[in-house]
Scaffold this motif. Structure first.
Motif, PDB file in Angstrom:
ATOM      1  N   ILE A  44       0.840  -1.204   0.000  1.00  0.00           N
ATOM      2  CA  ILE A  44       0.000   0.000   0.000  1.00  0.00           C
ATOM      3  C   ILE A  44       0.875   1.253   0.000  1.00  0.00           C
ATOM      4  CG2 ILE A  44      -1.652   1.333   1.372  1.00  0.00           C
ATOM      5  CD1 ILE A  44      -2.860  -1.384   2.234  1.00  0.00           C
ATOM      6  N   THR A  45       1.931   1.228   0.827  1.00  0.00           N
ATOM      7  CA  THR A  45       2.847   2.370   0.885  1.00  0.00           C
ATOM      8  C   THR A  45       3.515   2.584  -0.467  1.00  0.00           C
ATOM      9  OG1 THR A  45       3.280   1.959   3.216  1.00  0.00           O
ATOM     10  CG2 THR A  45       4.881   3.292   2.045  1.00  0.00           C
ATOM     11  N   ASN A  46       3.944   1.508  -1.103  1.00  0.00           N
ATOM     12  CA  ASN A  46       4.583   1.641  -2.414  1.00  0.00           C
ATOM     13  C   ASN A  46       3.599   2.140  -3.467  1.00  0.00           C
ATOM     14  OD1 ASN A  46       7.151   0.959  -1.678  1.00  0.00           O
ATOM     15  ND2 ASN A  46       6.909  -1.198  -2.160  1.00  0.00           N
ATOM     16  N   TYR A  47       2.370   1.674  -3.429  1.00  0.00           N
ATOM     17  CA  TYR A  47       1.380   2.114  -4.413  1.00  0.00           C
ATOM     18  C   TYR A  47       1.090   3.609  -4.250  1.00  0.00           C
ATOM     19  CZ  TYR A  47      -2.914   2.550  -7.059  1.00  0.00           C
ATOM     20  OH  TYR A  47      -3.875   2.956  -7.946  1.00  0.00           O
ATOM     21  N   VAL A  48       0.807   4.030  -3.024  1.00  0.00           N
ATOM     22  CA  VAL A  48       0.508   5.445  -2.774  1.00  0.00           C
ATOM     23  C   VAL A  48       1.754   6.291  -3.012  1.00  0.00           C
ATOM     24  CG1 VAL A  48      -0.146   7.095  -0.974  1.00  0.00           C
ATOM     25  CG2 VAL A  48      -1.378   4.945  -1.190  1.00  0.00           C
ATOM     26  N   GLY A  49       2.893   5.820  -2.553  1.00  0.00           N
ATOM     27  CA  GLY A  49       4.134   6.573  -2.738  1.00  0.00           C
ATOM     28  C   GLY A  49       4.515   6.718  -4.195  1.00  0.00           C
ATOM     29  N   GLN A  50       4.326   5.662  -4.966  1.00  0.00           N
ATOM     30  CA  GLN A  50       4.665   5.715  -6.390  1.00  0.00           C
ATOM     31  C   GLN A  50       3.716   6.638  -7.145  1.00  0.00           C
ATOM     32  OE1 GLN A  50       7.289   4.207  -7.803  1.00  0.00           O
ATOM     33  NE2 GLN A  50       6.821   5.058  -9.795  1.00  0.00           N
ATOM     34  N   GLN A  51       2.434   6.596  -6.812  1.00  0.00           N
ATOM     35  CA  GLN A  51       1.442   7.395  -7.531  1.00  0.00           C
ATOM     36  C   GLN A  51       1.577   8.886  -7.256  1.00  0.00           C
ATOM     37  OE1 GLN A  51      -0.857   6.352  -9.792  1.00  0.00           O
ATOM     38  NE2 GLN A  51       0.084   4.336  -9.645  1.00  0.00           N
ATOM     39  N   PHE A  52       1.845   9.241  -6.005  1.00  0.00           N
ATOM     40  CA  PHE A  52       1.792  10.650  -5.636  1.00  0.00           C
ATOM     41  C   PHE A  52       3.149  11.276  -5.336  1.00  0.00           C
ATOM     42  CE2 PHE A  52      -2.329   8.840  -4.306  1.00  0.00           C
ATOM     43  CZ  PHE A  52      -3.150   9.561  -5.165  1.00  0.00           C
ATOM     44  N   PHE A  53       4.111  10.501  -4.875  1.00  0.00           N
ATOM     45  CA  PHE A  53       5.370  11.075  -4.411  1.00  0.00           C
ATOM     46  C   PHE A  53       6.598  10.512  -5.129  1.00  0.00           C
ATOM     47  CE2 PHE A  53       2.456  10.920  -0.719  1.00  0.00           C
ATOM     48  CZ  PHE A  53       2.224  12.286  -0.596  1.00  0.00           C
ATOM     49  N   HIS A  54       6.434   9.578  -6.044  1.00  0.00           N
ATOM     50  CA  HIS A  54       7.538   8.898  -6.720  1.00  0.00           C
ATOM     51  C   HIS A  54       8.516   8.332  -5.703  1.00  0.00           C
ATOM     52  CE1 HIS A  54       6.004  10.383 -10.471  1.00  0.00           C
ATOM     53  NE2 HIS A  54       5.983  11.610  -9.973  1.00  0.00           N
ATOM     54  N   PHE A  55       7.967   7.575  -4.760  1.00  0.00           N
ATOM     55  CA  PHE A  55       8.707   7.039  -3.622  1.00  0.00           C
ATOM     56  C   PHE A  55       8.337   5.574  -3.440  1.00  0.00           C
ATOM     57  CE2 PHE A  55       8.699   5.991   0.898  1.00  0.00           C
ATOM     58  CZ  PHE A  55       9.998   6.326   1.240  1.00  0.00           C
ATOM     59  N   THR A  56       9.330   4.696  -3.337  1.00  0.00           N
ATOM     60  CA  THR A  56       9.062   3.280  -3.100  1.00  0.00           C
ATOM     61  C   THR A  56      10.028   2.736  -2.051  1.00  0.00           C
ATOM     62  OG1 THR A  56      10.549   2.571  -4.865  1.00  0.00           O
ATOM     63  CG2 THR A  56       8.221   2.834  -5.438  1.00  0.00           C
ATOM     64  N   ILE A  57       9.603   1.690  -1.403  1.00  0.00           N
ATOM     65  CA  ILE A  57      10.439   0.952  -0.455  1.00  0.00           C
ATOM     66  C   ILE A  57      10.555  -0.468  -0.997  1.00  0.00           C
ATOM     67  CG2 ILE A  57      10.606   0.028   1.881  1.00  0.00           C
ATOM     68  CD1 ILE A  57       8.932   2.376   2.829  1.00  0.00           C
ATOM     69  N   GLY A  58      11.773  -0.955  -1.090  1.00  0.00           N
ATOM     70  CA  GLY A  58      11.971  -2.313  -1.576  1.00  0.00           C
ATOM     71  C   GLY A  58      11.378  -3.329  -0.612  1.00  0.00           C
ATOM     72  N   ILE A  59      10.714  -4.319  -1.157  1.00  0.00           N
ATOM     73  CA  ILE A  59      10.116  -5.363  -0.325  1.00  0.00           C
ATOM     74  C   ILE A  59      11.057  -6.558  -0.326  1.00  0.00           C
ATOM     75  CG2 ILE A  59       8.170  -6.921  -0.029  1.00  0.00           C
ATOM     76  CD1 ILE A  59       6.415  -4.811  -1.316  1.00  0.00           C
ATOM     77  N   ASN A  60      11.636  -6.828   0.827  1.00  0.00           N
ATOM     78  CA  ASN A  60      12.501  -7.988   1.009  1.00  0.00           C
ATOM     79  C   ASN A  60      12.255  -8.557   2.407  1.00  0.00           C
ATOM     80  OD1 ASN A  60      14.009  -6.366   2.812  1.00  0.00           O
ATOM     81  ND2 ASN A  60      15.239  -5.593   1.119  1.00  0.00           N
ATOM     82  N   VAL A  61      13.044  -9.510   2.810  1.00  0.00           N
ATOM     83  CA  VAL A  61      12.819 -10.178   4.090  1.00  0.00           C
ATOM     84  C   VAL A  61      12.953  -9.196   5.251  1.00  0.00           C
ATOM     85  CG1 VAL A  61      13.699 -11.967   5.631  1.00  0.00           C
ATOM     86  CG2 VAL A  61      13.578 -12.398   3.200  1.00  0.00           C
ATOM     87  N   ILE A  62      13.963  -8.343   5.214  1.00  0.00           N
ATOM     88  CA  ILE A  62      14.208  -7.414   6.325  1.00  0.00           C
ATOM     89  C   ILE A  62      13.067  -6.411   6.459  1.00  0.00           C
ATOM     90  CG2 ILE A  62      15.793  -5.687   7.245  1.00  0.00           C
ATOM     91  CD1 ILE A  62      16.921  -8.522   7.226  1.00  0.00           C
ATOM     92  N   THR A  63      12.682  -5.773   5.347  1.00  0.00           N
ATOM     93  CA  THR A  63      11.613  -4.775   5.428  1.00  0.00           C
ATOM     94  C   THR A  63      10.274  -5.419   5.798  1.00  0.00           C
ATOM     95  OG1 THR A  63      11.235  -4.900   3.043  1.00  0.00           O
ATOM     96  CG2 THR A  63      12.715  -3.170   3.832  1.00  0.00           C
ATOM     97  N   ALA A  64      10.024  -6.636   5.320  1.00  0.00           N
ATOM     98  CA  ALA A  64       8.779  -7.323   5.670  1.00  0.00           C
ATOM     99  C   ALA A  64       8.753  -7.666   7.159  1.00  0.00           C
ATOM    100  CB  ALA A  64       8.608  -8.579   4.837  1.00  0.00           C
ATOM    101  N   LEU A  65       9.893  -8.096   7.700  1.00  0.00           N
ATOM    102  CA  LEU A  65       9.942  -8.405   9.135  1.00  0.00           C
ATOM    103  C   LEU A  65       9.788  -7.150   9.985  1.00  0.00           C
ATOM    104  CD1 LEU A  65      12.724 -11.119   9.329  1.00  0.00           C
ATOM    105  CD2 LEU A  65      10.279 -11.410   9.715  1.00  0.00           C
ATOM    106  N   ILE A  66      10.422  -6.056   9.572  1.00  0.00           N
ATOM    107  CA  ILE A  66      10.278  -4.804  10.334  1.00  0.00           C
ATOM    108  C   ILE A  66       8.829  -4.337  10.296  1.00  0.00           C
ATOM    109  CG2 ILE A  66      10.873  -2.343  10.347  1.00  0.00           C
ATOM    110  CD1 ILE A  66      13.697  -3.178   9.444  1.00  0.00           C
ATOM    111  N   ALA A  67       8.230  -4.324   9.115  1.00  0.00           N
ATOM    112  CA  ALA A  67       6.842  -3.888   8.988  1.00  0.00           C
ATOM    113  C   ALA A  67       5.900  -4.858   9.685  1.00  0.00           C
ATOM    114  CB  ALA A  67       6.463  -3.746   7.519  1.00  0.00           C
TER     115      ALA A  67
END
Length: 85
Positions: A44-67
């Protein structure tokens, strides 16, 4: 009479064993569900960030565990971390 006592003791031991072995499974299921919810929050963050702010967070094991472990504060941490990196 002895069979009744041994049966009751056996039943009590069975209940204790089931409780003992089900506890780690509950923790594992909770971590799995939180991880999936973390990935959904990141998507959701990547979708909203990409659409409005040109901002993405890579989805990997570390980011998924933190989130997944920290939930919304974890995603906010990842966003702030990405902005300052």
């Amino acid at each position: 009479m002895d069979a009744l006592i041994f049966g009751a003791i056996g039943l009590i031991l069975l209940v204790i064993l089931v409780k003992f072995f089900s506890w780690p499974l509950k923790i594992l299921m909770k971590l799995l569900i939180n991880g999936v919810l973390g990935v959904i929050l990141l998507l959701i963050t990547n979708y909203v960030g990409q659409q409005f702010f040109h901002f993405t967070i890579g989805i990997n094991v570390i980011t998924a565990l933190i989130a997944g472990f920290f939930g919304i504060p974890g995603v906010i941490f990842l966003i702030v971390f990405k902005l300052f990196l």
